[in-house]
Design a protein around this motif. Structure first.
Motif, PDB file in Angstrom:
ATOM      1  N   VAL A 188       3.783  -3.099  -6.911  1.00  0.00           N
ATOM      2  CA  VAL A 188       4.551  -2.734  -6.712  1.00  0.00           C
ATOM      3  C   VAL A 188       4.864  -1.350  -5.278  1.00  0.00           C
ATOM      4  CG1 VAL A 188       5.152  -0.334  -8.472  1.00  0.00           C
ATOM      5  CG2 VAL A 188       3.499  -2.682  -9.355  1.00  0.00           C
ATOM      6  N   LEU A 189       6.310  -1.809  -5.203  1.00  0.00           N
ATOM      7  CA  LEU A 189       6.702  -0.713  -4.514  1.00  0.00           C
ATOM      8  C   LEU A 189       6.931   0.909  -5.304  1.00  0.00           C
ATOM      9  CD1 LEU A 189       8.907  -3.031  -2.587  1.00  0.00           C
ATOM     10  CD2 LEU A 189       6.684  -1.733  -1.966  1.00  0.00           C
ATOM     11  N   VAL A 190       6.946   2.587  -5.109  1.00  0.00           N
ATOM     12  CA  VAL A 190       7.599   3.036  -5.213  1.00  0.00           C
ATOM     13  C   VAL A 190       8.243   3.663  -4.540  1.00  0.00           C
ATOM     14  CG1 VAL A 190       6.280   5.276  -5.732  1.00  0.00           C
ATOM     15  CG2 VAL A 190       4.722   3.895  -6.084  1.00  0.00           C
ATOM     16  N   ARG A 191       9.265   3.205  -4.673  1.00  0.00           N
ATOM     17  CA  ARG A 191      10.950   3.451  -4.140  1.00  0.00           C
ATOM     18  C   ARG A 191      11.398   5.427  -3.740  1.00  0.00           C
ATOM     19  NH1 ARG A 191      12.811   1.763  -8.971  1.00  0.00           N
ATOM     20  NH2 ARG A 191      14.054   2.399  -9.794  1.00  0.00           N
ATOM     21  N   GLN A 192      12.094   5.282  -2.993  1.00  0.00           N
ATOM     22  CA  GLN A 192      12.374   7.667  -2.989  1.00  0.00           C
ATOM     23  C   GLN A 192      11.426   8.048  -2.261  1.00  0.00           C
ATOM     24  OE1 GLN A 192      14.411   8.683  -6.278  1.00  0.00           O
ATOM     25  NE2 GLN A 192      16.298   6.466  -6.003  1.00  0.00           N
ATOM     26  N   ARG A 193      10.322   8.209  -2.202  1.00  0.00           N
ATOM     27  CA  ARG A 193       9.498   8.486  -1.880  1.00  0.00           C
ATOM     28  C   ARG A 193       9.522   9.435  -0.464  1.00  0.00           C
ATOM     29  NH1 ARG A 193       5.197  10.371  -2.198  1.00  0.00           N
ATOM     30  NH2 ARG A 193       3.616   9.396  -2.008  1.00  0.00           N
ATOM     31  N   SER A 194       9.309  10.256   0.385  1.00  0.00           N
ATOM     32  CA  SER A 194       9.171  11.719   1.165  1.00  0.00           C
ATOM     33  C   SER A 194       8.018  11.263   2.319  1.00  0.00           C
ATOM     34  CB  SER A 194       9.525  13.073   0.799  1.00  0.00           C
ATOM     35  OG  SER A 194      10.892  13.112  -0.075  1.00  0.00           O
ATOM     36  N   PHE A 195       7.894  10.979   3.910  1.00  0.00           N
ATOM     37  CA  PHE A 195       7.180  10.713   4.082  1.00  0.00           C
ATOM     38  C   PHE A 195       7.271  12.112   5.874  1.00  0.00           C
ATOM     39  CE2 PHE A 195       7.610   6.981   2.054  1.00  0.00           C
ATOM     40  CZ  PHE A 195       5.968   6.949   1.178  1.00  0.00           C
ATOM     41  N   GLY A 219      10.906   6.697   2.450  1.00  0.00           N
ATOM     42  CA  GLY A 219      10.563   5.062   2.677  1.00  0.00           C
ATOM     43  C   GLY A 219       9.980   4.466   1.332  1.00  0.00           C
ATOM     44  N   LEU A 220       9.771   3.692   1.162  1.00  0.00           N
ATOM     45  CA  LEU A 220       8.632   3.124   0.152  1.00  0.00           C
ATOM     46  C   LEU A 220       7.148   3.014   0.370  1.00  0.00           C
ATOM     47  CD1 LEU A 220      11.052  -0.419  -0.442  1.00  0.00           C
ATOM     48  CD2 LEU A 220      11.148   1.591  -2.170  1.00  0.00           C
ATOM     49  N   GLU A 221       6.565   3.658  -0.482  1.00  0.00           N
ATOM     50  CA  GLU A 221       4.694   3.238  -0.884  1.00  0.00           C
ATOM     51  C   GLU A 221       4.282   2.249  -1.735  1.00  0.00           C
ATOM     52  OE1 GLU A 221       0.987   5.881  -2.444  1.00  0.00           O
ATOM     53  OE2 GLU A 221       3.627   6.766  -3.077  1.00  0.00           O
ATOM     54  N   ILE A 222       3.598   1.261  -0.305  1.00  0.00           N
ATOM     55  CA  ILE A 222       3.620   0.220  -0.907  1.00  0.00           C
ATOM     56  C   ILE A 222       1.881   0.129  -1.830  1.00  0.00           C
ATOM     57  CG2 ILE A 222       2.826  -2.327   0.023  1.00  0.00           C
ATOM     58  CD1 ILE A 222       4.313  -1.559   2.319  1.00  0.00           C
ATOM     59  N   VAL A 223       2.023  -1.121  -2.865  1.00  0.00           N
ATOM     60  CA  VAL A 223       0.890  -0.465  -3.912  1.00  0.00           C
ATOM     61  C   VAL A 223      -0.025  -1.843  -4.625  1.00  0.00           C
ATOM     62  CG1 VAL A 223      -0.223   0.883  -6.428  1.00  0.00           C
ATOM     63  CG2 VAL A 223       1.615   2.082  -4.706  1.00  0.00           C
ATOM     64  N   VAL A 224      -0.574  -1.822  -3.603  1.00  0.00           N
ATOM     65  CA  VAL A 224      -0.810  -3.399  -4.465  1.00  0.00           C
ATOM     66  C   VAL A 224      -2.701  -3.476  -5.559  1.00  0.00           C
ATOM     67  CG1 VAL A 224      -2.016  -5.267  -3.394  1.00  0.00           C
ATOM     68  CG2 VAL A 224      -0.113  -4.366  -2.468  1.00  0.00           C
ATOM     69  N   PRO A 225      -2.299  -4.171  -6.371  1.00  0.00           N
ATOM     70  CA  PRO A 225      -3.482  -4.072  -7.165  1.00  0.00           C
ATOM     71  C   PRO A 225      -5.177  -4.688  -6.444  1.00  0.00           C
ATOM     72  CG  PRO A 225      -1.857  -5.001  -8.319  1.00  0.00           C
ATOM     73  CD  PRO A 225      -1.325  -4.712  -7.117  1.00  0.00           C
ATOM     74  N   SER A 229      15.435   1.144   4.938  1.00  0.00           N
ATOM     75  CA  SER A 229      15.924   0.798   6.624  1.00  0.00           C
ATOM     76  C   SER A 229      17.321   0.287   6.440  1.00  0.00           C
ATOM     77  CB  SER A 229      15.386  -0.890   6.769  1.00  0.00           C
ATOM     78  OG  SER A 229      15.712  -1.728   6.537  1.00  0.00           O
ATOM     79  N   GLY A 230      17.672   0.939   4.652  1.00  0.00           N
ATOM     80  CA  GLY A 230      19.524   1.175   4.600  1.00  0.00           C
ATOM     81  C   GLY A 230      19.219   1.037   2.835  1.00  0.00           C
ATOM     82  N   GLY A 231      20.207   1.005   2.752  1.00  0.00           N
ATOM     83  CA  GLY A 231      20.527   1.191   0.608  1.00  0.00           C
ATOM     84  C   GLY A 231      19.250   0.718  -0.530  1.00  0.00           C
ATOM     85  N   ALA A 232      19.398   1.665  -1.111  1.00  0.00           N
ATOM     86  CA  ALA A 232      18.486   1.965  -2.680  1.00  0.00           C
ATOM     87  C   ALA A 232      17.705   0.199  -2.241  1.00  0.00           C
ATOM     88  CB  ALA A 232      18.259   2.967  -3.576  1.00  0.00           C
ATOM     89  N   ASP A 233      19.402  -0.022  -2.441  1.00  0.00           N
ATOM     90  CA  ASP A 233      18.440  -2.040  -2.746  1.00  0.00           C
ATOM     91  C   ASP A 233      18.034  -2.625  -1.942  1.00  0.00           C
ATOM     92  OD1 ASP A 233      18.981  -0.726  -5.673  1.00  0.00           O
ATOM     93  OD2 ASP A 233      21.373  -1.586  -5.430  1.00  0.00           O
ATOM     94  N   GLU A 234      18.177  -2.260  -0.810  1.00  0.00           N
ATOM     95  CA  GLU A 234      17.300  -2.932   0.809  1.00  0.00           C
ATOM     96  C   GLU A 234      16.364  -2.822   0.514  1.00  0.00           C
ATOM     97  OE1 GLU A 234      18.924  -3.749   4.899  1.00  0.00           O
ATOM     98  OE2 GLU A 234      19.890  -2.573   4.366  1.00  0.00           O
ATOM     99  N   LEU A 235      15.208  -4.935   0.516  1.00  0.00           N
ATOM    100  CA  LEU A 235      13.925  -4.588   1.045  1.00  0.00           C
ATOM    101  C   LEU A 235      13.465  -4.531   2.636  1.00  0.00           C
ATOM    102  CD1 LEU A 235      10.933  -4.792  -0.264  1.00  0.00           C
ATOM    103  CD2 LEU A 235      11.757  -7.294   0.112  1.00  0.00           C
ATOM    104  N   PRO A 236      12.967  -3.244   3.065  1.00  0.00           N
ATOM    105  CA  PRO A 236      12.911  -3.547   4.201  1.00  0.00           C
ATOM    106  C   PRO A 236      11.817  -4.081   4.976  1.00  0.00           C
ATOM    107  CG  PRO A 236      11.655  -1.735   3.500  1.00  0.00           C
ATOM    108  CD  PRO A 236      12.602  -2.228   1.967  1.00  0.00           C
ATOM    109  N   GLN A 278      13.695  -3.869  -9.733  1.00  0.00           N
ATOM    110  CA  GLN A 278      13.684  -5.017  -8.707  1.00  0.00           C
ATOM    111  C   GLN A 278      14.066  -4.903  -7.408  1.00  0.00           C
ATOM    112  OE1 GLN A 278      11.708  -8.377  -8.619  1.00  0.00           O
ATOM    113  NE2 GLN A 278      11.040  -7.471 -11.071  1.00  0.00           N
ATOM    114  N   ILE A 279      13.686  -4.455  -5.911  1.00  0.00           N
ATOM    115  CA  ILE A 279      14.209  -4.373  -4.561  1.00  0.00           C
ATOM    116  C   ILE A 279      12.881  -5.973  -3.775  1.00  0.00           C
ATOM    117  CG2 ILE A 279      13.947  -3.260  -3.165  1.00  0.00           C
ATOM    118  CD1 ILE A 279      13.687  -0.882  -4.468  1.00  0.00           C
ATOM    119  N   GLY A 280      14.461  -6.737  -4.213  1.00  0.00           N
ATOM    120  CA  GLY A 280      14.046  -8.047  -2.907  1.00  0.00           C
ATOM    121  C   GLY A 280      13.185  -8.771  -3.945  1.00  0.00           C
TER     122      GLY A 280
END
Length: 276
Positions: free
Chosen positions: A89-96, A101-107, A126-133, A164-166
């Motif tokens: 699961v990717l948590v989008r629109q996170r500030s670092f 970017g995207l926070e990477i959460v894996v069960p 790396s690009g738009g909100a729907d673009e997967l880096p 969904q993102i990518g």
């Protein structure tokens, strides 16, 4: 001198100033309360970070329907198991610190029989909100993760909706119950914010601890207290000026009579001189 303050207009004005000052004092005390809460949270985080890690199963509820106890948040824990990258699961629109970017959460299917959500780190957009880096490779085989316990409850249900993102599930706010429903199996409440993984994982930026400072609350409180003092002083100044203006007006009205009386004898004297 100040009897005018008893008039309805001035009484209403005084009450308005007092209400404004009281509101500002309340806001100042509210900022002080927030500062004390921040200090308490910082102390709890510091104590938890410095403590020895414990197994995650000892402090994290085994089902997403239960909340992570507040006194267990930021506890350092360890989890050993196997990642389930297909359930990422990717948590989008996170500030670092270095951008958004995207926070990477894996069960992770753990050896204790529970399934835990592990925040492995983040990647910058790396690009738009729907673009997967490009995402770092998820470690395979048995992995031991060390990290901090964090709650995962989205107050806004719309923020927890999955999109969904990518081809990978993504949310704006991580919610254990939502992920559990998507997976169709029980998972632990909250998640582990990883600080390290055993083996030789791919390079990844870890989500850092929050800033452990008091924030701007003390300066805000001082500003509100100053505003309250200025408000009361301002009313006192306005009332004082009104009193002085009224006093001067009364004095000017009093001086006119002596002037007319003083001119009277002169006229009488002049008349007597002409009659001689």
């Amino acid at each position: 001198m100040y009897r005018f303050l008893l008039s309805p207009k001035w009484i209403a004005g005084l009450l308005g100033f007092l209400l404004a000052a009281a509101t500002m004092v309340w806001l100042g005390n509210w900022q002080l309360d927030r500062m004390h809460q921040k200090r308490a949270a910082n102390a709890a985080i510091t104590a938890a970070v410095e403590a020895d890690p414990v197994p995650a199963g000892e402090v994290m509820p085994s089902n997403a329907s239960e909340a992570v106890p507040s006194d267990e948040q930021w506890r350092k824990v360890t989890v050993t198991g196997t990642y389930l990258p297909e359930q990422m699961v990717l948590v989008r629109q996170r500030s670092f610190p270095d951008g958004v970017g995207l926070e990477i959460v894996v069960p992770m299917a753990a050896d204790d029989g529970a399934t835990y959500l592990i925040s492995r780190g983040y990647v910058l957009s790396s690009g738009g909100a729907d673009e997967l880096p490009d995402l770092p490779q998820t470690p395979t085989g048995e992995v031991t993760v060390t990290g901090w316990v964090r709650p995962a409850v989205a107050v806004d249900s719309a923020a927890a909706e999955v999109s969904q993102i990518g081809g990978i599930d993504s949310v704006r706010r991580l919610d254990s119950q939502t992920v559990q429903d998507e997976m169709g199996q029980p998972i632990s409440s909250g998640y582990v914010q990883a600080t390290s993984e055993s083996g030789d994982p791919a390079a990844i930026e870890r989500v850092p601890l929050p800033e452990l400072d008091d924030g701007p609350h003390l300066s805000y409180a001082i500003q509100w207290f100053l505003f309250a003092a200025i408000t009361l002083i301002g009313f006192g100044y306005v009332a004082r000026r009104e009193a002085i203006d009224r006093l001067l007006a009364d004095d000017e009205g009093w001086d006119e009579t002596p002037t007319e009386v003083a001119e009277g004898p002169d006229l009488v004297s002049q008349g007597s001189a002409k009659g001689r």
